[in-house]
Scaffold this motif. Sequence first.
Motif, PDB file in Angstrom:
ATOM      1  N   GLU A 191       3.320  80.904  86.851  1.00 41.96           N
ATOM      2  CA  GLU A 191       2.687  80.153  85.765  1.00 41.96           C
ATOM      3  C   GLU A 191       3.020  78.671  85.851  1.00 41.96           C
ATOM      4  O   GLU A 191       4.065  78.274  86.367  1.00 41.96           O
ATOM      5  N   SER A 192       2.091  77.868  85.315  1.00 41.92           N
ATOM      6  CA  SER A 192       2.213  76.416  85.412  1.00 41.92           C
ATOM      7  C   SER A 192       1.597  75.770  84.183  1.00 41.92           C
ATOM      8  O   SER A 192       0.657  76.296  83.587  1.00 41.92           O
ATOM      9  N   GLY A 193       2.130  74.597  83.803  1.00 43.04           N
ATOM     10  CA  GLY A 193       1.534  73.811  82.737  1.00 43.04           C
ATOM     11  C   GLY A 193       1.873  74.305  81.351  1.00 43.04           C
ATOM     12  O   GLY A 193       2.606  75.276  81.156  1.00 43.04           O
ATOM     13  N   PRO A 194       1.272  73.650  80.336  1.00 45.84           N
ATOM     14  CA  PRO A 194       1.552  74.013  78.947  1.00 45.84           C
ATOM     15  C   PRO A 194       0.750  75.231  78.512  1.00 45.84           C
ATOM     16  O   PRO A 194      -0.205  75.639  79.184  1.00 45.84           O
ATOM     17  N   ALA A 195       1.140  75.813  77.373  1.00 44.36           N
ATOM     18  CA  ALA A 195       0.351  76.886  76.769  1.00 44.36           C
ATOM     19  C   ALA A 195      -0.970  76.319  76.296  1.00 44.36           C
ATOM     20  O   ALA A 195      -1.046  75.213  75.753  1.00 44.36           O
ATOM     21  N   LEU A 196      -2.054  77.085  76.499  1.00 50.91           N
ATOM     22  CA  LEU A 196      -3.407  76.614  76.214  1.00 50.91           C
ATOM     23  C   LEU A 196      -4.036  77.457  75.115  1.00 50.91           C
ATOM     24  O   LEU A 196      -3.643  78.608  74.898  1.00 50.91           O
ATOM     25  N   PRO A 197      -5.051  76.920  74.424  1.00 50.41           N
ATOM     26  CA  PRO A 197      -5.766  77.713  73.419  1.00 50.41           C
ATOM     27  C   PRO A 197      -6.402  78.956  74.038  1.00 50.41           C
ATOM     28  O   PRO A 197      -6.629  79.020  75.256  1.00 50.41           O
ATOM     29  N   ASN A 198      -6.701  79.935  73.193  1.00 52.74           N
ATOM     30  CA  ASN A 198      -7.240  81.212  73.685  1.00 52.74           C
ATOM     31  C   ASN A 198      -8.556  81.061  74.429  1.00 52.74           C
ATOM     32  O   ASN A 198      -8.889  81.880  75.292  1.00 52.74           O
ATOM     33  N   ASP A 199      -9.347  80.032  74.093  1.00 53.75           N
ATOM     34  CA  ASP A 199     -10.655  79.885  74.729  1.00 53.75           C
ATOM     35  C   ASP A 199     -10.609  79.042  75.992  1.00 53.75           C
ATOM     36  O   ASP A 199     -11.641  78.786  76.617  1.00 53.75           O
TER      37      ASP A 199
ATOM     38  N   ARG B 119      -7.474  68.798  99.271  1.00 51.54           N
ATOM     39  CA  ARG B 119      -6.317  69.162  98.450  1.00 51.54           C
ATOM     40  C   ARG B 119      -6.767  70.026  97.270  1.00 51.54           C
ATOM     41  O   ARG B 119      -7.789  69.774  96.643  1.00 51.54           O
ATOM     42  N   LEU B 120      -5.987  71.051  96.976  1.00 50.49           N
ATOM     43  CA  LEU B 120      -6.302  71.933  95.863  1.00 50.49           C
ATOM     44  C   LEU B 120      -6.192  71.180  94.540  1.00 50.49           C
ATOM     45  O   LEU B 120      -5.204  70.479  94.285  1.00 50.49           O
ATOM     46  N   VAL B 121      -7.216  71.342  93.703  1.00 52.84           N
ATOM     47  CA  VAL B 121      -7.233  70.761  92.364  1.00 52.84           C
ATOM     48  C   VAL B 121      -7.516  71.884  91.373  1.00 52.84           C
ATOM     49  O   VAL B 121      -8.367  72.744  91.625  1.00 52.84           O
ATOM     50  N   ALA B 122      -6.813  71.889  90.254  1.00 46.43           N
ATOM     51  CA  ALA B 122      -7.067  72.844  89.184  1.00 46.43           C
ATOM     52  C   ALA B 122      -7.366  72.080  87.906  1.00 46.43           C
ATOM     53  O   ALA B 122      -6.759  71.033  87.635  1.00 46.43           O
TER      54      ALA B 122
ATOM     55  N   SER C  90     -12.954  74.530  72.305  1.00 48.81           N
ATOM     56  CA  SER C  90     -12.682  74.276  70.886  1.00 48.81           C
ATOM     57  C   SER C  90     -12.039  72.910  70.673  1.00 48.81           C
ATOM     58  O   SER C  90     -12.236  72.279  69.621  1.00 48.81           O
ATOM     59  N   THR C  91     -11.267  72.447  71.643  1.00 49.16           N
ATOM     60  CA  THR C  91     -10.592  71.155  71.498  1.00 49.16           C
ATOM     61  C   THR C  91     -11.185  70.068  72.381  1.00 49.16           C
ATOM     62  O   THR C  91     -10.924  68.880  72.159  1.00 49.16           O
ATOM     63  N   GLY C  92     -11.968  70.460  73.393  1.00 43.45           N
ATOM     64  CA  GLY C  92     -12.492  69.490  74.344  1.00 43.45           C
ATOM     65  C   GLY C  92     -11.436  68.938  75.278  1.00 43.45           C
ATOM     66  O   GLY C  92     -11.677  67.975  76.010  1.00 43.45           O
ATOM     67  N   GLN C  93     -10.266  69.556  75.305  1.00 46.40           N
ATOM     68  CA  GLN C  93      -9.139  69.063  76.079  1.00 46.40           C
ATOM     69  C   GLN C  93      -9.276  69.460  77.547  1.00 46.40           C
ATOM     70  O   GLN C  93      -9.335  70.640  77.877  1.00 46.40           O
ATOM     71  N   LEU C  94      -9.330  68.460  78.417  1.00 47.98           N
ATOM     72  CA  LEU C  94      -9.433  68.673  79.860  1.00 47.98           C
ATOM     73  C   LEU C  94      -8.147  68.225  80.515  1.00 47.98           C
ATOM     74  O   LEU C  94      -7.697  67.091  80.314  1.00 47.98           O
ATOM     75  N   ARG C  95      -7.527  69.128  81.293  1.00 51.18           N
ATOM     76  CA  ARG C  95      -6.297  68.802  82.016  1.00 51.18           C
ATOM     77  C   ARG C  95      -6.506  69.054  83.509  1.00 51.18           C
ATOM     78  O   ARG C  95      -7.219  69.979  83.888  1.00 51.18           O
ATOM     79  N   ILE C  96      -5.843  68.248  84.329  1.00 53.03           N
ATOM     80  CA  ILE C  96      -5.999  68.309  85.784  1.00 53.03           C
ATOM     81  C   ILE C  96      -4.628  68.339  86.443  1.00 53.03           C
ATOM     82  O   ILE C  96      -3.689  67.663  86.008  1.00 53.03           O
TER      83      ILE C  96
ATOM     84  N   GLY D 145       4.230  75.378 100.496  1.00 46.29           N
ATOM     85  CA  GLY D 145       3.877  76.347  99.469  1.00 46.29           C
ATOM     86  C   GLY D 145       2.838  75.821  98.504  1.00 46.29           C
ATOM     87  O   GLY D 145       2.199  74.792  98.723  1.00 46.29           O
ATOM     88  N   LEU D 146       2.685  76.533  97.413  1.00 45.70           N
ATOM     89  CA  LEU D 146       1.687  76.185  96.394  1.00 45.70           C
ATOM     90  C   LEU D 146       2.356  75.376  95.291  1.00 45.70           C
ATOM     91  O   LEU D 146       2.471  75.806  94.144  1.00 45.70           O
ATOM     92  N   ALA D 147       2.835  74.180  95.653  1.00 50.42           N
ATOM     93  CA  ALA D 147       3.525  73.309  94.703  1.00 50.42           C
ATOM     94  C   ALA D 147       2.505  72.376  94.046  1.00 50.42           C
ATOM     95  O   ALA D 147       1.756  71.683  94.734  1.00 50.42           O
ATOM     96  N   LEU D 148       2.478  72.387  92.722  1.00 48.85           N
ATOM     97  CA  LEU D 148       1.517  71.597  91.958  1.00 48.85           C
ATOM     98  C   LEU D 148       2.200  70.432  91.269  1.00 48.85           C
ATOM     99  O   LEU D 148       3.356  70.539  90.836  1.00 48.85           O
ATOM    100  N   GLY D 149       1.465  69.326  91.130  1.00 48.31           N
ATOM    101  CA  GLY D 149       1.991  68.180  90.403  1.00 48.31           C
ATOM    102  C   GLY D 149       1.916  68.401  88.900  1.00 48.31           C
ATOM    103  O   GLY D 149       1.452  69.431  88.408  1.00 48.31           O
ATOM    104  N   ALA D 150       2.376  67.414  88.148  1.00 48.97           N
ATOM    105  CA  ALA D 150       2.352  67.494  86.695  1.00 48.97           C
ATOM    106  C   ALA D 150       0.905  67.532  86.190  1.00 48.97           C
ATOM    107  O   ALA D 150       0.032  66.848  86.736  1.00 48.97           O
TER     108      ALA D 150
END
Length: 340
Positions: free
Chosen positions: A288-296, A308-311, A317-323, A331-336
């Motif tokens: 697991e990675s990143g903060p807890a997200l809304p159910n939707d 490069r892999l991007v997620a 519901s919030t319009g919140q986009l995170r990258i 390995g599969l090391a992700l940035g902040a």
Amino acid sequence: MNGDWLLLGRDGRLSVYLPSGDAALWRAERTPAGDWEAPRRLGGDQKLRPGLAAARGANGYAHLVAWRPTGADRAGLVHTTHFRPLLAPLDWEPAGHPNKQGDRTGTPAVAVDAQGRAHVFVRNGGGGMSMVAQKEKGGWDPWRDLKGRGVQEAPAAVTAESGLVEVYAPVPDGIQHWRQEKPGERPVLGERVDAAVRPGTLRALATSGERTTVLYTDDGTGELCAWRPGGKPVPLMPAAGPGPVSAVRCVIDGHDCTVVAQRSSAGGRVAFAAYPSELEEMGAAWTESGPALPNDATVSLALDADGRLVAATLSPSTGQLRITRRKDEAGLALGAWREV
């Protein structure tokens, strides 16, 4: 949203596409790996019905398909092409109806062949699969009935490395597969496999030069499974959450791998896993990675212009986009994660 909604444009910028009420919106990077523009409405002012589908062609053009109301209990499919992230997409143009007229029949899926032609798949009024394809010089070929019975929500369309188009669809107690044998030809009804498919969990991708793979959640065991025509379904690991995974192939430490991601039901964070492509029997494990997200919130994966892999995660519901992007590490090391 049917298909991955984070797509790389031909100019190296990423875009995201999302349904919003009776419209569809898009956002794009101002510069590759840089800041993002504000959301804009896609394809003019026409109102849409639920069921937006998206796909990217080898030329970097994004193709989107949706239902548009055309009257009382009537709807038609519409299509738009987005050539570059910083340019507005074309207006929605009619693509017709699998039964010539009537109400919405199901969630569409779209794939783009090697010639840049969009192929739109949707369940028809008789419960089979229908398809319409763009002509090379504009307009649409006639609708084609691909047969099949009991097609359910929602199909998964995919373009093989050969440039030929395929589609998978859940049917009662199984998955049905259709495949083009030559460019421009009608996809033919192929193999069916017995499987207990959780509704709405199909996701397909090209996993080698010869084959495509469909991922789905087994409704009985809760396992994320993979199937390729000619073989048997292989369980990979327990699904992290509901709905389809996002999946992409990339090179990790010199190996051809398939990376999958899904919002975890347990903690609300994004769960990632990677395994050697087409070697599902080796298994995989979620991290697991990143903060807890809304159910939707949903997650989508892509490769940027540098491979490069991007997620991306998006909460309607919030319009919140995170990258986040993969680091230059083993390995599969992700940035902040960053909000944009």
